[in-house]
Design a protein around this motif. Structure first.
Motif, PDB file in Angstrom:
ATOM      1  N   ARG A 211      54.384  29.630  44.964  1.00  0.00           N
ATOM      2  CA  ARG A 211      55.230  30.436  44.248  1.00  0.00           C
ATOM      3  C   ARG A 211      54.939  30.500  42.891  1.00  0.00           C
ATOM      4  O   ARG A 211      55.752  30.539  41.868  1.00  0.00           O
ATOM      5  CB  ARG A 211      56.538  29.969  44.645  1.00  0.00           C
ATOM      6  N   GLY A 212      53.552  30.857  42.439  1.00  0.00           N
ATOM      7  CA  GLY A 212      53.421  31.304  41.151  1.00  0.00           C
ATOM      8  C   GLY A 212      52.972  30.042  40.273  1.00  0.00           C
ATOM      9  O   GLY A 212      53.128  30.267  38.991  1.00  0.00           O
ATOM     10  N   PRO A 223      53.288  24.339  34.127  1.00  0.00           N
ATOM     11  CA  PRO A 223      52.287  24.718  33.134  1.00  0.00           C
ATOM     12  C   PRO A 223      51.900  26.290  33.253  1.00  0.00           C
ATOM     13  O   PRO A 223      52.057  27.015  32.404  1.00  0.00           O
ATOM     14  CB  PRO A 223      51.035  24.225  33.941  1.00  0.00           C
ATOM     15  N   VAL A 224      52.351  26.736  34.444  1.00  0.00           N
ATOM     16  CA  VAL A 224      51.960  28.478  34.501  1.00  0.00           C
ATOM     17  C   VAL A 224      53.295  29.117  33.677  1.00  0.00           C
ATOM     18  O   VAL A 224      53.052  30.008  32.908  1.00  0.00           O
ATOM     19  CB  VAL A 224      52.036  28.987  35.683  1.00  0.00           C
ATOM     20  N   SER A 243      47.082  41.228  28.792  1.00  0.00           N
ATOM     21  CA  SER A 243      46.526  41.654  29.918  1.00  0.00           C
ATOM     22  C   SER A 243      46.727  40.611  31.381  1.00  0.00           C
ATOM     23  O   SER A 243      47.115  41.137  32.273  1.00  0.00           O
ATOM     24  CB  SER A 243      45.083  42.144  29.985  1.00  0.00           C
ATOM     25  N   ALA A 244      46.521  39.799  30.924  1.00  0.00           N
ATOM     26  CA  ALA A 244      46.753  38.507  31.945  1.00  0.00           C
ATOM     27  C   ALA A 244      46.930  37.340  31.340  1.00  0.00           C
ATOM     28  O   ALA A 244      46.246  37.011  30.116  1.00  0.00           O
ATOM     29  CB  ALA A 244      45.701  38.567  33.053  1.00  0.00           C
ATOM     30  N   ALA A 245      47.249  36.124  32.090  1.00  0.00           N
ATOM     31  CA  ALA A 245      46.894  34.722  31.820  1.00  0.00           C
ATOM     32  C   ALA A 245      45.983  34.110  32.791  1.00  0.00           C
ATOM     33  O   ALA A 245      46.266  34.191  34.205  1.00  0.00           O
ATOM     34  CB  ALA A 245      48.360  34.115  31.870  1.00  0.00           C
ATOM     35  N   VAL A 269      48.589  36.661  36.875  1.00  0.00           N
ATOM     36  CA  VAL A 269      48.231  35.209  36.513  1.00  0.00           C
ATOM     37  C   VAL A 269      46.981  34.756  37.615  1.00  0.00           C
ATOM     38  O   VAL A 269      47.249  35.259  38.636  1.00  0.00           O
ATOM     39  CB  VAL A 269      49.248  33.994  36.485  1.00  0.00           C
ATOM     40  N   ALA A 270      46.028  34.275  37.128  1.00  0.00           N
ATOM     41  CA  ALA A 270      45.142  33.734  37.940  1.00  0.00           C
ATOM     42  C   ALA A 270      44.714  32.262  37.514  1.00  0.00           C
ATOM     43  O   ALA A 270      44.521  31.892  36.498  1.00  0.00           O
ATOM     44  CB  ALA A 270      43.924  34.853  37.925  1.00  0.00           C
ATOM     45  N   VAL A 271      44.459  31.516  38.763  1.00  0.00           N
ATOM     46  CA  VAL A 271      43.916  30.080  38.532  1.00  0.00           C
ATOM     47  C   VAL A 271      42.411  30.208  38.782  1.00  0.00           C
ATOM     48  O   VAL A 271      42.058  30.774  39.785  1.00  0.00           O
ATOM     49  CB  VAL A 271      44.491  29.161  39.562  1.00  0.00           C
ATOM     50  N   VAL A 272      41.446  29.798  37.962  1.00  0.00           N
ATOM     51  CA  VAL A 272      40.173  30.147  37.893  1.00  0.00           C
ATOM     52  C   VAL A 272      39.347  28.400  37.640  1.00  0.00           C
ATOM     53  O   VAL A 272      39.701  27.845  36.893  1.00  0.00           O
ATOM     54  CB  VAL A 272      39.654  30.784  36.786  1.00  0.00           C
TER      55      VAL A 272
END
Length: 310
Positions: A211-212, A223-224, A243-245, A269-272
């Motif tokens: 859930r994000g 953290p997000v 633009s994004a996190a 948001v993206a986890v990378v």
């Protein structure tokens, strides 16, 4: 991520003590493989951790080398890396390729806090010849080790973004909210693909998303959500739109290299995984708005006038 100040040792991942016999070690490895295999309901990231642990201690030679390194490996070092591009003196810099324009000291705030707390924990009058010695680090309280782990994570990200080239500008260790001295953005990256708020983390264990938000035994807080709030606060102050996190994690701690979480409070948001960060920053993520031409110059100017460092 066995070289992390927070990570479990290879023995702990396999569920044995460091003095386990080779036979017991092999049995434990096979058991943990069955327990963590995704096909039997296990966690993919933990399955990878088990395999990596066996690589480190599965043979006599590897196990001896691992043990000599206090459970971190022979070459472990947590001190500042003078050979890294971000900190190499200009006169000695052999690589003359244009680098991203960088401001601030990545990991600086957390390293300072770590050094203060590790000396306080050791006690007055104790001479710490090397405050980054792996054996000392492993014996320190979790909150102290966490500071060092995050500092190392920030420095690793800084080395990657420095190689993006002259089209990018990067700010490190940025104070995000004047009303909250603990709120900071680890990195702000500005380039043709957009303006990114970047969090560098190392929880020392596999991480999932739900859930994000990040989930895991070692994850504390949200953290997000905190990253997005910090980005929104700085964006308002500088009058710019992110633009994004991005949340950057060690490769071993994520099941997929890039996981896009959609929008959190209106911000993609993206986890990378750390190894693909440069690619993501060049290509962008879904829903992230490109920035180019005069707008890029304007955003850079606004940030330069607004950014204060932690």
């Amino acid at each position: 991520m066995f070289d992390s100040p927070l990570s479990a040792s290879a023995y702990e991942v396999l569920g044995v003590t460091a003095d386990a016999s080779d036979d017991d070690l092999r049995k434990a490895y096979r058991l943990r493989l069955r327990q963590t295999h995704p096909d039997t309901g296990g966690d993919a990231a933990q399955f990878v951790q088990v395999q990596r642990a066996w690589e480190l201690v599965g043979t006599a030679e590897a196990r001896a080398a691992y043990d000599r390194g206090h459970g971190f490996g022979e070459t472990a070092s947590y001190g500042p890396d003078p050979s890294a591009p971000m900190w190499r003196p200009p006169a000695r810099q052999a690589d003359t390729r244009p680098r991203a324009r960088s401001f601030g000291q990545p990991g600086g705030w957390r390293r300072e806090r770590y050094l203060d707390l590790i000396r306080e924990w050791a006690g007055r009058g104790v001479d710490l010849a090397d405050p980054y010695d792996p054996a000392l680090v492993r014996s320190a309280p979790h909150e102290v080790r966490r500071l060092l782990a995050d500092a190392l994570a920030e420095e690793a990200t800084a080395r990657i973004v420095a190689e993006l080239g002259m089209g990018y500008t990067v700010w490190h260790d940025v104070a995000a909210d004047a009303r909250n001295p603990d709120a900071k953005l680890d990195h702000i990256v500005l380039g043709p693909s957009g303006l990114y708020a970047v969090l560098s983390e190392d929880f020392g264990a596999p991480v999932r998303t739900r859930r994000g938000e990040l989930e895991g035994d070692a994850v504390v807080g949200a953290p997000v959500a905190q990253l997005v709030l910090a980005a929104r606060a700085l964006g308002r102050a500088a009058k710019v739109r992110f633009s994004a996190a991005l949340v950057v994690l060690p490769d071993d701690d994520v099941a997929t290299a890039v996981e896009e979480l959609g929008k959190v409070k209106g911000l993609p948001v993206a986890v990378v995984a750390r190894s693909v960060l440069a690619t993501v920053l060049r290509r962008g993520v879904s829903g992230a708005r490109d920035i180019g031409g005069n707008e890029l110059f304007d955003v850079r100017t606004r940030l330069q006038q607004t950014v204060r460092f932690a």
